[in-house]
Design a protein around this motif. Structure first.
Motif, PDB file in Angstrom:
ATOM      1  N   ALA A 161      31.500  64.304 -32.691  1.00 46.88           N
ATOM      2  CA  ALA A 161      30.567  63.481 -33.473  1.00 46.88           C
ATOM      3  C   ALA A 161      29.119  63.854 -33.155  1.00 46.88           C
ATOM      4  O   ALA A 161      28.273  63.915 -34.053  1.00 46.88           O
ATOM      5  CB  ALA A 161      30.799  62.006 -33.198  1.00 46.88           C
ATOM      6  N   VAL A 162      28.827  64.110 -31.884  1.00 42.72           N
ATOM      7  CA  VAL A 162      27.471  64.518 -31.498  1.00 42.72           C
ATOM      8  C   VAL A 162      27.134  65.855 -32.144  1.00 42.72           C
ATOM      9  O   VAL A 162      26.061  66.049 -32.726  1.00 42.72           O
ATOM     10  CB  VAL A 162      27.346  64.628 -29.959  1.00 42.72           C
ATOM     11  CG1 VAL A 162      26.005  65.239 -29.572  1.00 42.72           C
ATOM     12  CG2 VAL A 162      27.495  63.272 -29.301  1.00 42.72           C
ATOM     13  N   LEU A 163      28.081  66.794 -32.057  1.00 40.77           N
ATOM     14  CA  LEU A 163      27.846  68.124 -32.620  1.00 40.77           C
ATOM     15  C   LEU A 163      27.689  68.053 -34.138  1.00 40.77           C
ATOM     16  O   LEU A 163      26.872  68.759 -34.721  1.00 40.77           O
ATOM     17  CB  LEU A 163      28.988  69.073 -32.241  1.00 40.77           C
ATOM     18  CG  LEU A 163      29.179  69.287 -30.731  1.00 40.77           C
ATOM     19  CD1 LEU A 163      30.363  70.204 -30.452  1.00 40.77           C
ATOM     20  CD2 LEU A 163      27.923  69.859 -30.100  1.00 40.77           C
ATOM     21  N   GLU A 164      28.480  67.191 -34.785  1.00 40.93           N
ATOM     22  CA  GLU A 164      28.354  66.995 -36.237  1.00 40.93           C
ATOM     23  C   GLU A 164      26.957  66.514 -36.599  1.00 40.93           C
ATOM     24  O   GLU A 164      26.378  66.950 -37.593  1.00 40.93           O
ATOM     25  CB  GLU A 164      29.361  65.934 -36.710  1.00 40.93           C
ATOM     26  CG  GLU A 164      30.783  66.380 -36.730  1.00 40.93           C
ATOM     27  CD  GLU A 164      31.230  66.787 -38.127  1.00 40.93           C
ATOM     28  OE1 GLU A 164      32.435  66.928 -38.325  1.00 40.93           O
ATOM     29  OE2 GLU A 164      30.353  66.986 -39.002  1.00 40.93           O
ATOM     30  N   ALA A 165      26.430  65.607 -35.796  1.00 39.19           N
ATOM     31  CA  ALA A 165      25.096  65.076 -36.067  1.00 39.19           C
ATOM     32  C   ALA A 165      24.064  66.192 -35.957  1.00 39.19           C
ATOM     33  O   ALA A 165      23.177  66.325 -36.800  1.00 39.19           O
ATOM     34  CB  ALA A 165      24.762  63.939 -35.102  1.00 39.19           C
ATOM     35  N   ILE A 166      24.193  67.013 -34.919  1.00 38.75           N
ATOM     36  CA  ILE A 166      23.256  68.125 -34.744  1.00 38.75           C
ATOM     37  C   ILE A 166      23.385  69.108 -35.904  1.00 38.75           C
ATOM     38  O   ILE A 166      22.395  69.605 -36.444  1.00 38.75           O
ATOM     39  CB  ILE A 166      23.498  68.839 -33.397  1.00 38.75           C
ATOM     40  CG1 ILE A 166      23.208  67.881 -32.238  1.00 38.75           C
ATOM     41  CG2 ILE A 166      22.636  70.091 -33.278  1.00 38.75           C
ATOM     42  CD1 ILE A 166      23.541  68.448 -30.871  1.00 38.75           C
ATOM     43  N   TYR A 167      24.614  69.397 -36.298  1.00 39.69           N
ATOM     44  CA  TYR A 167      24.830  70.330 -37.398  1.00 39.69           C
ATOM     45  C   TYR A 167      24.267  69.771 -38.702  1.00 39.69           C
ATOM     46  O   TYR A 167      23.723  70.506 -39.522  1.00 39.69           O
ATOM     47  CB  TYR A 167      26.315  70.650 -37.539  1.00 39.69           C
ATOM     48  CG  TYR A 167      26.601  71.830 -38.446  1.00 39.69           C
ATOM     49  CD1 TYR A 167      27.557  71.742 -39.461  1.00 39.69           C
ATOM     50  CD2 TYR A 167      25.920  73.030 -38.300  1.00 39.69           C
ATOM     51  CE1 TYR A 167      27.819  72.822 -40.283  1.00 39.69           C
ATOM     52  CE2 TYR A 167      26.163  74.108 -39.130  1.00 39.69           C
ATOM     53  CZ  TYR A 167      27.123  74.002 -40.120  1.00 39.69           C
ATOM     54  OH  TYR A 167      27.377  75.073 -40.945  1.00 39.69           O
ATOM     55  N   ALA A 168      24.383  68.449 -38.895  1.00 41.37           N
ATOM     56  CA  ALA A 168      23.814  67.825 -40.093  1.00 41.37           C
ATOM     57  C   ALA A 168      22.305  68.021 -40.116  1.00 41.37           C
ATOM     58  O   ALA A 168      21.718  68.285 -41.162  1.00 41.37           O
ATOM     59  CB  ALA A 168      24.156  66.344 -40.136  1.00 41.37           C
ATOM     60  N   ILE A 169      21.672  67.892 -38.955  1.00 42.86           N
ATOM     61  CA  ILE A 169      20.234  68.110 -38.861  1.00 42.86           C
ATOM     62  C   ILE A 169      19.917  69.560 -39.223  1.00 42.86           C
ATOM     63  O   ILE A 169      19.007  69.848 -39.995  1.00 42.86           O
ATOM     64  CB  ILE A 169      19.728  67.777 -37.445  1.00 42.86           C
ATOM     65  CG1 ILE A 169      19.807  66.274 -37.207  1.00 42.86           C
ATOM     66  CG2 ILE A 169      18.319  68.298 -37.218  1.00 42.86           C
ATOM     67  CD1 ILE A 169      19.618  65.859 -35.763  1.00 42.86           C
ATOM     68  N   PHE A 170      20.688  70.480 -38.675  1.00 44.13           N
ATOM     69  CA  PHE A 170      20.453  71.902 -38.932  1.00 44.13           C
ATOM     70  C   PHE A 170      20.625  72.230 -40.406  1.00 44.13           C
ATOM     71  O   PHE A 170      19.803  72.917 -41.000  1.00 44.13           O
ATOM     72  CB  PHE A 170      21.424  72.749 -38.111  1.00 44.13           C
ATOM     73  CG  PHE A 170      21.326  74.227 -38.381  1.00 44.13           C
ATOM     74  CD1 PHE A 170      22.276  74.867 -39.170  1.00 44.13           C
ATOM     75  CD2 PHE A 170      20.286  74.972 -37.866  1.00 44.13           C
ATOM     76  CE1 PHE A 170      22.178  76.228 -39.430  1.00 44.13           C
ATOM     77  CE2 PHE A 170      20.178  76.333 -38.120  1.00 44.13           C
ATOM     78  CZ  PHE A 170      21.126  76.966 -38.913  1.00 44.13           C
ATOM     79  N   THR A 171      21.707  71.752 -41.040  1.00 48.76           N
ATOM     80  CA  THR A 171      21.963  72.112 -42.430  1.00 48.76           C
ATOM     81  C   THR A 171      20.967  71.455 -43.365  1.00 48.76           C
ATOM     82  O   THR A 171      20.684  71.989 -44.432  1.00 48.76           O
ATOM     83  CB  THR A 171      23.400  71.760 -42.865  1.00 48.76           C
ATOM     84  OG1 THR A 171      23.662  70.408 -42.515  1.00 48.76           O
ATOM     85  CG2 THR A 171      24.396  72.655 -42.185  1.00 48.76           C
ATOM     86  N   GLU A 172      20.377  70.317 -42.976  1.00 43.87           N
ATOM     87  CA  GLU A 172      19.331  69.727 -43.801  1.00 43.87           C
ATOM     88  C   GLU A 172      18.165  70.681 -43.894  1.00 43.87           C
ATOM     89  O   GLU A 172      17.451  70.716 -44.876  1.00 43.87           O
ATOM     90  CB  GLU A 172      18.830  68.408 -43.214  1.00 43.87           C
ATOM     91  CG  GLU A 172      19.722  67.231 -43.510  1.00 43.87           C
ATOM     92  CD  GLU A 172      20.055  67.102 -44.979  1.00 43.87           C
ATOM     93  OE1 GLU A 172      21.209  66.817 -45.296  1.00 43.87           O
ATOM     94  OE2 GLU A 172      19.153  67.311 -45.827  1.00 43.87           O
ATOM     95  N   GLY A 173      17.959  71.450 -42.853  1.00 43.33           N
ATOM     96  CA  GLY A 173      16.866  72.405 -42.863  1.00 43.33           C
ATOM     97  C   GLY A 173      17.117  73.583 -43.760  1.00 43.33           C
ATOM     98  O   GLY A 173      16.254  74.410 -43.962  1.00 43.33           O
ATOM     99  N   TRP A 174      18.315  73.683 -44.327  1.00 42.08           N
ATOM    100  CA  TRP A 174      18.638  74.861 -45.123  1.00 42.08           C
ATOM    101  C   TRP A 174      18.359  74.701 -46.602  1.00 42.08           C
ATOM    102  O   TRP A 174      18.524  75.631 -47.365  1.00 42.08           O
ATOM    103  CB  TRP A 174      20.100  75.248 -44.924  1.00 42.08           C
ATOM    104  CG  TRP A 174      20.248  76.130 -43.754  1.00 42.08           C
ATOM    105  CD1 TRP A 174      20.728  75.805 -42.528  1.00 42.08           C
ATOM    106  CD2 TRP A 174      19.862  77.496 -43.677  1.00 42.08           C
ATOM    107  NE1 TRP A 174      20.670  76.889 -41.692  1.00 42.08           N
ATOM    108  CE2 TRP A 174      20.147  77.939 -42.364  1.00 42.08           C
ATOM    109  CE3 TRP A 174      19.293  78.400 -44.582  1.00 42.08           C
ATOM    110  CZ2 TRP A 174      19.896  79.234 -41.941  1.00 42.08           C
ATOM    111  CZ3 TRP A 174      19.042  79.698 -44.148  1.00 42.08           C
ATOM    112  CH2 TRP A 174      19.348  80.103 -42.837  1.00 42.08           C
ATOM    113  N   SER A 175      17.983  73.524 -47.057  1.00 36.79           N
ATOM    114  CA  SER A 175      17.775  73.365 -48.492  1.00 36.79           C
ATOM    115  C   SER A 175      16.683  74.291 -48.986  1.00 36.79           C
ATOM    116  O   SER A 175      16.619  74.617 -50.149  1.00 36.79           O
ATOM    117  CB  SER A 175      17.432  71.913 -48.830  1.00 36.79           C
ATOM    118  OG  SER A 175      16.307  71.520 -48.083  1.00 36.79           O
TER     119      SER A 175
END
Lengths: 400, 115
Positions: free
Chosen positions: A173-187
């Motif tokens: 769950a922690v890693l998912e949250a970090i990955y969500a932050i990272f992928t938001e930066g990809w738009s």
């Protein structure tokens, strides 16, 4: 103040009171005091300790003013800290950020607010900035964050790194949250929207932080490897005129070799721990793509196998679509389309751009011009990134 | 921190269950309660009589009404509760997961308002 210090101080204070908002407020007041006093009195020898002492004082005062039973236990902890510090003032402040992240990603916290919580509590971003990244109004994001922090305090969500048995699941769950932050930066990978570009960097920063705190956890290394691989290609995703360049058409010379090397090193370390997981598998797919820089070709059969394992592990629709595309590359468009057809039952797909884009590409390859054109139109209608839209429109023009 | 574990389940299914299933469930609850006692976390708890024995009192606008039955018709009904005292939510959830009630219903975990 350095980003690292902010998160450390919030985490340290919140871990004792379970009150994230209270810790943030106390720290904000401490910063204000610093801005008022340091120019005149000079910067203290240990600025972090100074801020911590001031913030802690304010928390204790606030608790005294409330005079309720629930404040008693945390207040005692804070007072105990004060005494300990008086004895050993130069001791470094322990890093409780991991405990803070586990609290933010607790199962009792709504999945959609975990990434925003981490952004605010660990990195100090305000609700407006976070809201703009996740396409939510500042007011709505602010409300969600307040509710989530209240929940942490009122439901008694612990600030603790979970025990062995629960660790894998909770860490995910922690890693998912970090990955969500990272992928938001990809738009906007070209970085013309400064904010989006920053978030990818924040995601990687958090990934490095967790990797430094949990270096023996393979999924943590897997996530960092995955992010570094994706980030390495950010310059290649856009052409000279800002047009979208799909992976297959990218020039490996435009990939950041140093980042790829680092990513490969991480994946190798992770695989030696012999505990495969979702993020390691995703990183392995990225690694297979990156191998093109040396061999000039892509091992699609290997990628299909990796996606098979990923699909078994996650059941994710995104994975299923990527797998279908890989199958088409390895075994032909007809088989790829068959894999896509197997997904038709999912109603959400009608709104999902990548599904239509994949379908369109495979139909085109099979020679079904009419169906391909229709699928391209649907993909175009669902795409928000103008560069990707332009790319799809170009593809469509070959059929009309 | 004190938490209430509220045990919800389908009443009619439980009441019409065969003898053997009932006594198995009873034994499971006995063991569960015993475990809580031994761990020193139990502060209270009871099995409740079915909603057919419930009476609901309201006084909207000052006008008192007393009606037979539970406060609302729901798919699952409150069958019992435990009050426990544990360090944090994770500990409360761990106990809730062990509750025999999870097999055929839901356990709601509610923190008690600290005064």
């Amino acid at each position: 103040m350095a980003r690292a210090s902010y998160g450390k101080l919030v985490a340290f204070l919140a871990a004792r009171t379970r009150d994230v908002a209270g810790a943030e407020d106390a720290l904000a007041e401490a910063f204000a005091s610093a801005l008022a006093e340091w120019p005149a009195k000079g910067i203290p020898r240990t600025p972090e300790a100074w801020l911590l002492t001031v913030a802690r004082r304010k928390l204790i005062d606030a608790a005294r003013r409330r005079q309720t039973g629930e404040a008693a236990a945390p207040t005692l902890l804070l007072l105990a800290d004060e005494l300990a510090d008086a004895a050993d003032g130069d001791a470094p402040i322990p890093d409780e950020r991991l405990r803070l992240m586990f609290a933010c990603a607790h199962p009792a916290i709504d999945a959609g607010v975990r990434a925003p919580l981490v952004l605010q509590a660990v990195l100090g971003f305000d609700a407006a900035t976070i809201g703009s990244a996740f396409l939510v109004s500042p007011a709505a994001m602010g409300q969600r964050l307040v509710r989530a922090k209240n929940r942490i305090r009122d439901a008694g969500i612990p600030f603790r790194v979970p025990e062995r048995e629960a660790l894998a699941e909770r860490l995910d769950a922690v890693l998912e949250a970090i990955y969500a932050i990272f992928t938001e930066g990809w738009s906007d990978p070209a970085g013309t929207q400064a904010r989006s570009r920053e978030l990818a960097d924040e995601g990687i920063w958090l990934g490095r932080l967790v990797a430094s705190l949990l270096p023996q956890e393979p999924e943590v290394l897997g996530l960092l490897s995955l992010m570094l691989h994706a980030h390495a290609r950010r310059d290649a995703r856009r052409g000279a005129r800002g047009e979208f360049v799909p992976l297959a058409a990218q020039e490996p010379t435009r990939w950041d070799a140093a980042l790829i090397d680092e990513a490969e090193g991480l994946l190798m370390r992770a695989s030696r721990m012999k505990a495969p997981g979702r993020f390691q598998l995703e990183a392995a797919v990225q690694s297979a793509h990156a191998a093109r820089r040396r061999s000039g070709r892509t091992d699609w059969a290997a990628i299909v196998e990796l996606y098979d394992a990923l699909l078994r592990a996650t059941g994710s629709v995104v994975v299923a679509i990527n797998r279908a595309v890989a199958i088409a590359e390895a075994r032909g468009a007809a088989e790829g389309l068959a894999a896509l057809d197997a997904l038709q039952a999912d109603a959400r797909l009608t709104q999902y751009q990548p599904y239509w884009a994949a379908r369109a590409a495979l139909l085109a390859r099979r020679g079904s011009a009419g169906a391909a054109a229709e699928a391209y139109r649907r993909a175009i209608g669902l795409e928000s990134d103008p560069a990707v839209r332009a790319f799809l429109q170009r593809q469509l023009s070959y059929f009309t | 921190m004190e938490y209430l574990l509220l045990i919800y389940g389908n009443e009619s299914a439980m009441l019409s269950a065969p003898e053997e299933a009932s006594s198995q469930r009873h034994a499971a609850y006995m063991a569960y309660t015993e475990a809580m006692k031994k761990a020193g976390v139990l502060r209270g708890g009871n099995r409740l009589r079915p909603t057919s024995d419930a009476t609901t009192v309201r006084a909207p606008g000052g006008k008192q009404s007393v009606l037979n039955g539970p406060f609302a018709e729901t798919k699952e009904q409150l069958g019992g509760y435990y009050m426990i005292d544990v360090p944090d939510l994770d500990a409360a959830l761990a106990w809730a997961k062990r509750c025999p009630g999870t097999a055929h219903g839901s356990i709601e975990v509610r923190p008690v308002w600290q005064m």
